[in-house]
Design a protein around this motif. Structure first.
Motif, short mmCIF file in Angstrom:
data_model
loop_
_atom_site.label_atom_id
_atom_site.label_comp_id
_atom_site.label_asym_id
_atom_site.label_seq_id
_atom_site.Cartn_x
_atom_site.Cartn_y
_atom_site.Cartn_z
N LEU A 417 -46.50 -75.43 65.53
CA LEU A 417 -45.32 -74.66 65.15
C LEU A 417 -45.62 -73.72 63.99
N ILE A 418 -46.32 -74.22 62.98
CA ILE A 418 -46.67 -73.36 61.84
C ILE A 418 -47.64 -72.27 62.28
N ARG A 419 -48.64 -72.66 63.07
CA ARG A 419 -49.64 -71.68 63.51
C ARG A 419 -49.01 -70.60 64.38
N ASP A 420 -48.22 -71.00 65.37
CA ASP A 420 -47.61 -70.01 66.28
C ASP A 420 -46.56 -69.18 65.57
N SER A 421 -45.85 -69.79 64.62
CA SER A 421 -44.84 -69.01 63.89
C SER A 421 -45.49 -67.89 63.11
N ILE A 422 -46.60 -68.18 62.46
CA ILE A 422 -47.30 -67.14 61.70
C ILE A 422 -47.87 -66.08 62.65
N ARG A 423 -48.50 -66.54 63.72
CA ARG A 423 -49.12 -65.58 64.65
C ARG A 423 -48.07 -64.70 65.32
N LEU A 476 -35.09 -76.41 64.74
CA LEU A 476 -34.20 -75.56 65.52
C LEU A 476 -33.56 -74.47 64.66
N ASN A 477 -33.54 -74.66 63.35
CA ASN A 477 -33.00 -73.62 62.47
C ASN A 477 -33.84 -72.36 62.49
N LEU A 478 -35.08 -72.46 62.98
CA LEU A 478 -35.89 -71.26 63.11
C LEU A 478 -35.28 -70.28 64.10
N MET A 479 -34.46 -70.79 65.00
CA MET A 479 -33.76 -69.90 65.92
C MET A 479 -32.86 -68.93 65.18
N ALA A 480 -32.36 -69.34 64.03
CA ALA A 480 -31.51 -68.45 63.24
C ALA A 480 -32.30 -67.24 62.75
N ALA A 481 -33.58 -67.45 62.43
CA ALA A 481 -34.42 -66.33 62.00
C ALA A 481 -34.61 -65.33 63.14
N LEU A 482 -34.84 -65.83 64.36
CA LEU A 482 -34.97 -64.93 65.50
C LEU A 482 -33.64 -64.24 65.80
N LEU A 483 -32.57 -64.98 65.65
CA LEU A 483 -31.24 -64.38 65.85
C LEU A 483 -30.98 -63.27 64.84
N LEU A 484 -31.34 -63.52 63.59
CA LEU A 484 -31.15 -62.52 62.55
C LEU A 484 -32.02 -61.30 62.80
N LEU A 485 -33.23 -61.54 63.31
CA LEU A 485 -34.12 -60.41 63.61
C LEU A 485 -33.50 -59.51 64.67
N SER A 542 -28.29 -82.16 64.44
CA SER A 542 -29.14 -80.97 64.40
C SER A 542 -28.35 -79.71 64.76
N ILE A 543 -27.39 -79.82 65.68
CA ILE A 543 -26.58 -78.65 66.04
C ILE A 543 -25.63 -78.29 64.91
N ALA A 544 -25.06 -79.28 64.23
CA ALA A 544 -24.18 -79.00 63.10
C ALA A 544 -24.94 -78.31 61.97
N LEU A 545 -26.17 -78.78 61.69
CA LEU A 545 -26.98 -78.14 60.65
C LEU A 545 -27.35 -76.72 61.05
N PHE A 546 -27.67 -76.52 62.31
CA PHE A 546 -28.00 -75.17 62.77
C PHE A 546 -26.80 -74.24 62.62
N ASN A 1011 -41.02 -71.32 73.93
CA ASN A 1011 -40.97 -70.69 75.25
C ASN A 1011 -39.53 -70.58 75.75
N GLN A 1012 -38.75 -71.63 75.53
CA GLN A 1012 -37.36 -71.60 75.97
C GLN A 1012 -36.54 -70.59 75.19
N ILE A 1013 -36.81 -70.47 73.90
CA ILE A 1013 -36.10 -69.47 73.10
C ILE A 1013 -36.45 -68.07 73.59
N GLY A 1014 -37.74 -67.84 73.89
CA GLY A 1014 -38.14 -66.55 74.42
C GLY A 1014 -37.49 -66.25 75.76
N THR A 1015 -37.43 -67.25 76.63
CA THR A 1015 -36.77 -67.07 77.93
C THR A 1015 -35.29 -66.74 77.75
N PHE A 1016 -34.65 -67.43 76.82
CA PHE A 1016 -33.23 -67.18 76.57
C PHE A 1016 -33.00 -65.76 76.06
#
Length: 1126
Positions: A417-423, A476-485, A542-546, A1011-1016
């Motif tokens: 996760l850390i490696r792919d997030s940076i890349r 899952l909160n990393l999805m918020a960063a993609l959403l913000l982007l 996890s959904i409430a925190l997200f 992968n699922q986030i990208g598909t979505f």
């Protein structure tokens, strides 16, 4: 005089506009300073304090429900188990508990007096003291500790057993509870003397070594569930592994991997690892060969013959005595020699090979074998995993590794996760820069836009950690960063497009010209944030925190965009002009390239307008059919179904770790039998406690706490009616189809039955010459409350004095609160527990049928209960079922709430009911079609998918909202579409392109979640851009109203009504009443003012000349009215 008055009014209006613009500029500049300071402080705090760094080592953390009906019941049971620990305040044996407390006090007094006398005699005598104490763990092994007692006094002292076991506790939490339940003899806390310990130690030593020395020489004992394992299959599908070539390749593979784990293995001798449990090892033993290199075809034939003879004995459980280290009486000697048959069938072969009563030839095909390694499943096997991955596939032509279980799932997930997030972040940033430079061509705007996204994330993360006090940051909160982007680039493109159109204006005019755009940005941000905050309704942690993090991120980004990014660009360009620097820092691309891009965009605009105007009805019909088909897929078949796995998939379906979890957890006999013993669903009923979930929903790491138990004040089991009801309840329960009869005595499961049997005894004990009254045959059921309390305490004491081989304490039975007990103990809670006839299943339908059947019967029985027993409730191993049910129901609720909020914001943004209805239908089509596509792709409504559904409700409205806000009904139909397309298609196409690039980059990750986030993202973006342009615009083209807002429509209706009233009055020649005259004449001066308010809409504010005229007229009118009042 009139000219002078006009000049004075112009001067007054100019001064008012100057003061207004000056005050607005001052406020914006002040907010810019504040937000800049907050952003820098948040970034510094996050990077300076390591404690604020997110931790993704426990990806499953928070995948559970809180504050639901079933979670409250489960929490009560776990809290009760916690309170029943030796150090807790709840017990089933109050007299034994008092004795334990008294012994503890006496022991402490003796210890203190001994220490004082020892210090007085000689300080140096302390060195002669042997610190020794005994604790027995769950495996009956002895561990030394140090309570500072002399050896001569330890011989006859008793000490509590610190590890104990609970029977019939929820299987999913048995690992938590097994270390806390007690194996008792005289009380809840068992005791063992030093003499008993010495005997046990000697028996274990001689029995194991002498009687089973041959097993020790072959293997280091039996493999356990904690050993690492590898699954091997044939390289060709359908081929058997029972071949000599395969065995020889396995031999080479095993010798090669032995070197990879030599530093972390279990040792047979110093420096020598224990042998692995493998096919070649057992074949070598069966053929009496020294090495697997010497195996021949005859050895395989002889072993196959042995298996044919002995396999049925294995399936008849006649070889289980080998595991119990006993002598097998029912099986032939050849079948038990060296445990070869049992080891191969139980640990090595998959269950499809030689099954019970096998006859078909396909059942003789060995498809999979397992290699169990002498290493523990832990993070220390990471280097071993890397070595395995470096093995060349070409070296082994007959075999391949298809699955592994090394205990590295969470550890490798964190690393990847850390490696792919940076890349992926680096790649996405580079590609976004290229795209933004093509569409914006201003380095200054791009720099502040990306910095705005970074600052928004930093501030929201700081608020999330500090202000809200959330202790965990799920991945899952990393999805918020993609959403913000996605939202940030969308806003940046629209702002830059409007900025370029009004670049040469003054600051005041530029700010006013951007007011419609600010309105559009506000609307899109609020709709997205509303969708995110609607997920807070979820009971999944996890959904409430997200929802909290994502919603706050969206609102902070909106604030930063309005009050920081745009002022930053304005202030920077002012400084550039002051210092005579170039007016704007622009991207210098080749004229040919920029010209090609501009030609393509112009051609795209023309093509979109042509398709809409020429094929509008075709587009509308296709849109309706799409919405209908998507609704069928979502609501009827195949639908977004409930998750069917308790484990959250972390990697792709072909990853060896994921293959093991998905396909091989029950593919070998020893794992299946181990699991089947835990899969019986318990039937548990609790009285005396309120089912309240005391765990914090924002803290997924919170654990059961016995002190949070809430007692039911109406509960009283001592009353005769309550006793009669409980006895009737237990007897009726045994008649139900979901009850499973179990062999052996059930002394504590329904304690009242055992108590009645206990009371049916003679009142005089001839052996001890003891009078048993009132706890004897003279007492009749139902017992008097005092008699019931006295005899129950005596019965529980005698029950806990039963030898452990006949009675094992469990959570069932009466529970006494030792904090508020006098001489007479009264039960504060009662637990009735039996086995059910159903096994645990991951199928939602099967578990739902089980729960509904038992719950309906329980509710029916509680209706007949007396007041003191009416609040009992049922629970079982329903944790995963509760998660399934919650995701299915609350996802729909979140979508409905988010869609309702979006519809309301759409109307407030457009003030046009017809446009709003058309937009709502378009948004529904986007949402339904995108989710239907995910359902057709096989998605199930798991945690990530539930978040995707919630986010889709907020993101699907963005493109449609941009069109709806800028709709102008005053133009001709074709001009309306041209106006919308030429104003919005460029930034909209750029925003869609950035989202598609982000989604494609996420598909390159090894993690299934990314992968699922990208598909979505790809799915939602494609549906949004197509429906907004070829669905919503054709609807506006054919059915769009000829007015911009409902206020204007009301004005037209008012004019029509006034003219009709005038004509009616003229025709009838009836004199107007005073009230009517005032009403009609009073409407005349209001109409122009309403019309001027209509001109304040965002579209008309883009014209500076018209805007100044409107401001001057309104300010002059206000000045004249004020003067008249004076």
């Amino acid at each position: 005089m009139e000219n002078a008055a006009g000049v004075s009014q112009n001067i007054i209006s100019s001064r008012r506009r100057f003061h207004l613009s000056f005050s607005i500029s001052s406020v914006i500049f002040l907010l810019w300073l504040i937000l800049t300071g907050i952003s820098i402080a948040a970034v510094v705090i996050i990077f300076v304090q390591p404690s604020h760094a997110p931790d993704f080592r426990t990806p499953y953390m928070g995948f559970e429900t809180r504050s639901t009906v079933l979670s409250g019941r489960l929490d009560v049971l776990l809290n009760l188990a916690d309170a029943s620990k030796p150090a807790g305040f709840m017990t089933s044996n109050p007299e034994g508990k008092r004795l334990q407390i008294l012994q503890g006090r006496m022991h402490q007094q003796r210890l203190e007096s001994w220490q004082q006398s020892l210090f007085k005699d000689n300080w140096n005598e302390l060195s002669k003291v042997h610190t020794h104490s005994v604790f027995v763990n769950s495996n009956s092994t002895v561990v030394n500790s140090a309570p500072l007692l002399p050896q001569k006094e330890m011989k006859n002292e008793t000490y509590p057993l610190r590890n104990y076991s609970i029977s019939h506790v929820l299987p999913s939490d048995s690992s938590v509870l097994q270390s806390d339940a007690s194996i008792t003899k005289d009380s809840d806390v068992g005791h063992v003397t030093m003499e008993d310990y010495d005997d046990e130690e000697n028996d274990e030593h001689y029995g194991t070594v002498n009687n089973h020395a041959h097993k020790k020489a072959l293997f280091c004992g039996q493999p356990t569930m904690s050993h690492a394992r590898i699954i091997i299959s044939h390289s060709l599908e359908g081929q058997t592994l029972w071949k000599l070539d395969v065995v020889r390749e396995l031999c080479r593979l095993e010798k090669e991997i032995e070197h990879f784990y030599s530093d972390i293995c279990e040792n047979m001798d110093p420096g020598k690892c224990c042998p692995m449990w493998s096919l070649t090892r057992y074949l070598t033993l069966a053929s009496n060969k020294s090495s697997c290199d010497h195996l021949t075809e005859d050895d395989l034939l002889n072993c196959a013959e042995l298996l044919q003879v002995c396999t049925q004995h294995f399936h008849n459980l006649e070889l289980e005595c080998i595991e119990e280290e006993g002598t097998c009486q029912l099986a032939p000697l050849r079948c038990t020699r060296n445990s070869i048959v049992h080891g191969l069938m139980n640990f090595i072969f998959d269950i499809g090979f030689l099954p019970p009563n096998s006859s078909e030839q396909s059942e003789h095909t060995l498809k999979y074998i397992q290699i169990i390694l002498p290493i523990a499943k832990s993070t220390k096997s990471y280097d071993f995993f890397n070595h395995i991955n470096t093995l060349p596939h070409s070296k082994y032509k007959e075999i391949k590794i298809v699955a592994m279980d090394l205990g590295l799932d969470d550890y490798i997930f964190d690393k990847i996760l850390i490696r792919d997030s940076i890349r992926i972040s680096i790649l996405v940033t580079i590609l976004l820069l290229v795209i933004l430079l093509i569409f914006i061509r201003s380095l200054l705007m791009i720099f502040f836009g990306l910095l705005n996204i970074f600052f928004s994330l930093a501030i929201s993360y700081w608020i999330y950690c500090e202000t809200l006090g959330a202790e965990r940051f799920p991945f899952l909160n990393l999805m918020a960063a993609l959403l913000l982007l996605a939202i940030g680039t969308d806003d940046l493109l629209f702002i830059s497009h409007s900025w370029q159109d009004h670049y040469d204006l003054k600051i005041r005019d530029k700010l006013c010209s951007l007011m419609p755009l600010w309105f559009s940005v506000t609307a899109t941000s609020v709709t997205t944030a509303a969708a995110m905050f609607s997920a807070k309704l979820s009971s999944v942690t996890s959904i409430a925190l997200f929802s909290i993090f994502a919603g706050s991120t969206m609102m902070i980004h909106w604030m930063m965009t309005i009050f920081w990014m745009i002022p930053s660009v304005i202030l920077t360009e002012m400084l550039l002009k002051i210092f005579s620097v170039q007016k704007s820092i622009k991207f210098l691309c080749s004229e040919k390239f920029c010209g090609s891009c501009q030609k393509f965009i112009c051609a795209l605009k023309t093509a979109v307008v042509w398709v809409i105007t020429r094929t509008a009805f075709i587009c509308i019909i296709f849109m309706i059919l799409t919405a209908a088909a998507s609704s069928y897929v979502l609501l009827i078949h195949p639908r977004l179904q409930a998750p069917n796995s308790k484990t959250f998939p972390l990697f792709g379906p072909n990853h060896p770790f994921e293959r093991y979890q998905a396909d091989f957890t029950e593919s070998f006999w020893f794992e299946r039998r181990e699991k089947s013993s835990r899969d019986i669903l318990p039937l548990t009923w609790v009285w005396g406690l309120k089912p309240i979930d005391s765990r914090d929903i924002l803290n997924p790491s919170s654990r059961p706490n016995g002190s949070s138990l809430v007692f039911d004040r109406t509960f009283d089991i001592t009353k005769p009616k309550a006793q009669q009801f409980l006895l009737r309840f237990c007897r009726q329960l045994k008649k139900q189809p979901f009850y499973k009869s179990v062999m052996g005595p059930l002394l504590q499961n329904c304690f009242l039955e055992s108590l009645i049997t206990y009371m049916n005894r003679k009142c005089h004990d001839p052996f001890n010459d003891h009078d048993r009254k009132p706890c004897c045959g003279t007492a009749k059921f139902p017992f008097a409350p005092k008699t019931f309390s006295i005899c129950l305490e005596r019965a529980m004491k005698d029950l806990h004095s039963t030898p452990a081989q006949f009675f094992m304490p469990s959570l069932a039975g009466p529970k006494f609160d030792m904090r508020h007990q006098g001489n007479l103990s009264v039960p504060k809670a009662v637990v009735v527990q039996y086995d059910s006839s159903r096994e645990f299943s991951q199928s939602f339908q099967q578990m739902d049928e089980f729960f509904q059947e038992v719950e309906v019967w329980t509710v029916k029985m509680m209706k007949t209960a007396p007041l003191s027993m009416k609040n009992g409730f049922f629970t079982s191993d329903l944790k995963f079922y509760d998660l399934q049910s919650t995701l299915m129901t609350e996802s729909v609720t979140s979508v409905i709430v988010a869609a309702s909020i979006c519809a309301m914001i759409l109307y407030l943004s457009t003030c046009n009911l017809v446009v709003t209805l058309l937009a709502v239908f378009s948004v529904y089509t986007i949402l339904a079609s995108s989710l239907a596509t995910l359902a057709l792709l096989g998605w199930r409504l798991n945690i990530l998918e539930s978040l995707a559904v919630t986010m889709a409700a907020g993101l699907s409205v963005d493109f449609v909202l941009h069109y709806a806000i800028k709709y102008n009904g005053h133009l001709e139909r074709e001009q309306r579409i041209k106006h919308l397309v030429f104003k919005n298609i460029t930034p909209m196409f750029g925003a869609a392109l950035t989202a598609l690039v982000t989604g494609l980059m996420l598909l390159t990750s090894e993690l299934l979640a990314l992968n699922q986030i990208g598909t979505f993202i790809l799915d939602l973006t494609l549906h949004s851009i197509f429906v907004a342009n070829f669905g919503f615009l054709p609807l506006l083209y054919k059915f769009g109203p000829a007015y911009k807002t409902d206020l204007e429509f009301c004005q037209k209706l008012l004019f029509t009504a006034t003219e009709f009233q005038d004509e009616t009055n003229v025709t009838s020649q009836a004199p107007l009443s005073e009230s009517n005259s005032v009403t009609l004449t009073g409407l005349a001066p209001m109409i122009p003012e309403l019309h001027e308010l209509e001109n304040m809409s965002p579209t008309f504010l883009e014209d500076p000349t018209q805007r100044d005229h409107i401001f001057d007229t309104m300010l002059a009118g206000a000045f004249v009215k004020k003067k008249k009042k004076k």
